[in-house]
Scaffold this motif. Structure first.
Motif, mmCIF file in Angstrom:
data_model
loop_
_atom_site.group_PDB
_atom_site.id
_atom_site.type_symbol
_atom_site.label_atom_id
_atom_site.label_comp_id
_atom_site.label_asym_id
_atom_site.label_seq_id
_atom_site.Cartn_x
_atom_site.Cartn_y
_atom_site.Cartn_z
ATOM 1 N N TYR A 126 9.243 -0.107 3.382
ATOM 2 C CA TYR A 126 8.430 0.839 2.627
ATOM 3 C C TYR A 126 9.041 1.052 1.244
ATOM 4 C CZ TYR A 126 6.410 1.635 7.205
ATOM 5 O OH TYR A 126 5.802 1.456 8.425
ATOM 6 N N ASN A 137 -1.773 -6.370 3.070
ATOM 7 C CA ASN A 137 -1.132 -5.175 2.521
ATOM 8 C C ASN A 137 -1.689 -4.897 1.127
ATOM 9 O OD1 ASN A 137 0.741 -3.115 1.791
ATOM 10 N ND2 ASN A 137 2.077 -4.671 0.875
ATOM 11 N N ALA A 182 5.865 5.091 -4.774
ATOM 12 C CA ALA A 182 6.533 3.818 -5.038
ATOM 13 C C ALA A 182 6.332 3.394 -6.488
ATOM 14 C CB ALA A 182 5.999 2.743 -4.092
ATOM 15 N N THR A 183 5.119 3.571 -6.996
ATOM 16 C CA THR A 183 4.828 3.211 -8.386
ATOM 17 C C THR A 183 5.645 4.063 -9.350
ATOM 18 O OG1 THR A 183 2.572 2.531 -7.801
ATOM 19 C CG2 THR A 183 3.004 3.030 -10.120
ATOM 20 N N ASN A 208 0.942 2.572 -3.644
ATOM 21 C CA ASN A 208 1.455 3.912 -3.376
ATOM 22 C C ASN A 208 1.916 4.588 -4.664
ATOM 23 O OD1 ASN A 208 4.150 5.599 -2.597
ATOM 24 N ND2 ASN A 208 2.594 5.793 -1.004
ATOM 25 N N TYR A 266 -2.364 -1.491 -0.013
ATOM 26 C CA TYR A 266 -2.229 -0.081 -0.372
ATOM 27 C C TYR A 266 -1.196 0.082 -1.483
ATOM 28 C CZ TYR A 266 -1.034 4.890 0.108
ATOM 29 O OH TYR A 266 -0.777 6.212 -0.135
ATOM 30 N N ASP A 314 8.264 3.136 -1.092
ATOM 31 C CA ASP A 314 8.431 4.516 -1.552
ATOM 32 C C ASP A 314 9.700 5.147 -1.002
ATOM 33 O OD1 ASP A 314 7.459 4.587 1.033
ATOM 34 O OD2 ASP A 314 6.195 6.345 0.716
ATOM 35 N N THR A 315 10.330 4.525 -0.009
ATOM 36 C CA THR A 315 11.624 5.005 0.470
ATOM 37 C C THR A 315 12.766 4.146 -0.066
ATOM 38 O OG1 THR A 315 11.422 3.716 2.516
ATOM 39 C CG2 THR A 315 10.639 5.979 2.564
ATOM 40 N N THR A 344 2.637 -0.403 -7.671
ATOM 41 C CA THR A 344 3.586 -0.925 -6.684
ATOM 42 C C THR A 344 3.045 -0.694 -5.282
ATOM 43 O OG1 THR A 344 5.457 -0.464 -8.160
ATOM 44 C CG2 THR A 344 5.964 -0.800 -5.832
ATOM 45 N N PHE A 345 3.127 -1.733 -4.466
ATOM 46 C CA PHE A 345 2.614 -1.633 -3.103
ATOM 47 C C PHE A 345 3.484 -0.705 -2.254
ATOM 48 C CE2 PHE A 345 0.880 -5.737 -4.483
ATOM 49 C CZ PHE A 345 -0.458 -5.547 -4.163
ATOM 50 N N TRP A 346 2.870 -0.150 -1.245
ATOM 51 C CA TRP A 346 3.571 0.760 -0.342
ATOM 52 C C TRP A 346 4.546 0.009 0.555
ATOM 53 C CZ3 TRP A 346 1.633 2.545 4.963
ATOM 54 C CH2 TRP A 346 2.468 3.545 5.472
ATOM 55 N N GLN A 347 4.117 -1.169 1.053
ATOM 56 C CA GLN A 347 4.948 -1.916 1.983
ATOM 57 C C GLN A 347 5.273 -3.301 1.437
ATOM 58 O OE1 GLN A 347 4.116 -1.514 6.315
ATOM 59 N NE2 GLN A 347 2.186 -0.590 5.665
#
Length: 217
Positions: A121, A199, A206-207, A203, A201, A123-124, A190-193
């Motif tokens: 992920y 994929n 993340a962006t 996020n 999504y 965003d983490t 930026t993608f979430w995953q």
């Protein structure tokens, strides 16, 4: 619960510094404000903030192995990274190096087997790049800048470029990128995953994290 404790500790740190800064400005206090004078000494406020960190330290496990985890939620990859940046931010705001050694050892533990701080992920995972930026600002160690650049490089691989929009596709994904969305181009999203195939999504967190790394790096 731990994240709330982290936020409380940092808010206390911010109050300890920003309260002093605010008092140095020659401004008129609105008449409807109450109890605006901070009388607690800065040293006491800093000590209160440090005490707020202790329960979080007590919850850490694997502090010297190849990972840093919390007892309450071991699989949560972003939580330690969030804690790293709050420790570094606290030291920066209070003009001290109280947690420098801890931040250094925590980063080294994670970077040992994961030098680009990658994860499924975005965003983490990109939280670690942001934490490295805070640590570099607080301590000036160029190693943290390298950590931030490594994190940026990981995020770059999962961020849509103008060339991708022009081509209408992203490498490894079964998705046609539209030239425009409702608010503009998808370039920079930026993608979430960190997954291929379906994929699609993008996020916001993340962006935003990748954008902050791009500006810094």
């Amino acid at each position: 619960m731990l994240l709330n404790a982290i936020r409380v500790a940092v808010l206390l740190a911010l109050e300890s510094v920003m309260g002093t800064i605010a008092q140095s400005f020659n401004v008129t206090t609105p008449i409807f404000w109450q109890n605006t004078t901070i009388t607690t000494p800065v040293t006491a406020r800093i000590k209160t903030s440090e005490n707020a960190f202790q329960p979080i330290f007590d919850n850490l496990v694997n502090q010297t192995s190849n990972s840093v985890e919390f007892k309450d939620n071991p699989p949560e990859f972003s939580m330690p990274g969030t804690f790293f940046w709050e420790l570094a931010l606290f030291d920066y705001l209070t003009n001290q190096t109280t947690y420098q050694d801890k931040v250094q050892s925590y980063f080294a533990s994670v970077a040992k087997d994961n030098p680009d701080f990658s994860g499924q992920y975005l965003d983490t995972a990109l939280v670690y790049g942001y934490a490295a930026m805070q640590a570099h600002r607080a301590y000036g160690d160029p190693l943290y800048l390298q950590y931030a650049e490594n994190s940026w490089a990981f995020g770059y691989n999962w961020t849509i470029k103008p060339a991708d929009v022009q081509a209408g596709s992203f490498p490894g994904m079964n998705w046609t990128i539209p030239p425009q969305c409702s608010v503009g181009t998808l370039a920079g999203g930026t993608f979430w995953q960190a997954l291929g195939s379906d994929n699609t999504y993008i996020n916001a967190l993340a962006t935003g994290l990748f954008c902050s790394l791009r500006i810094a790096c």
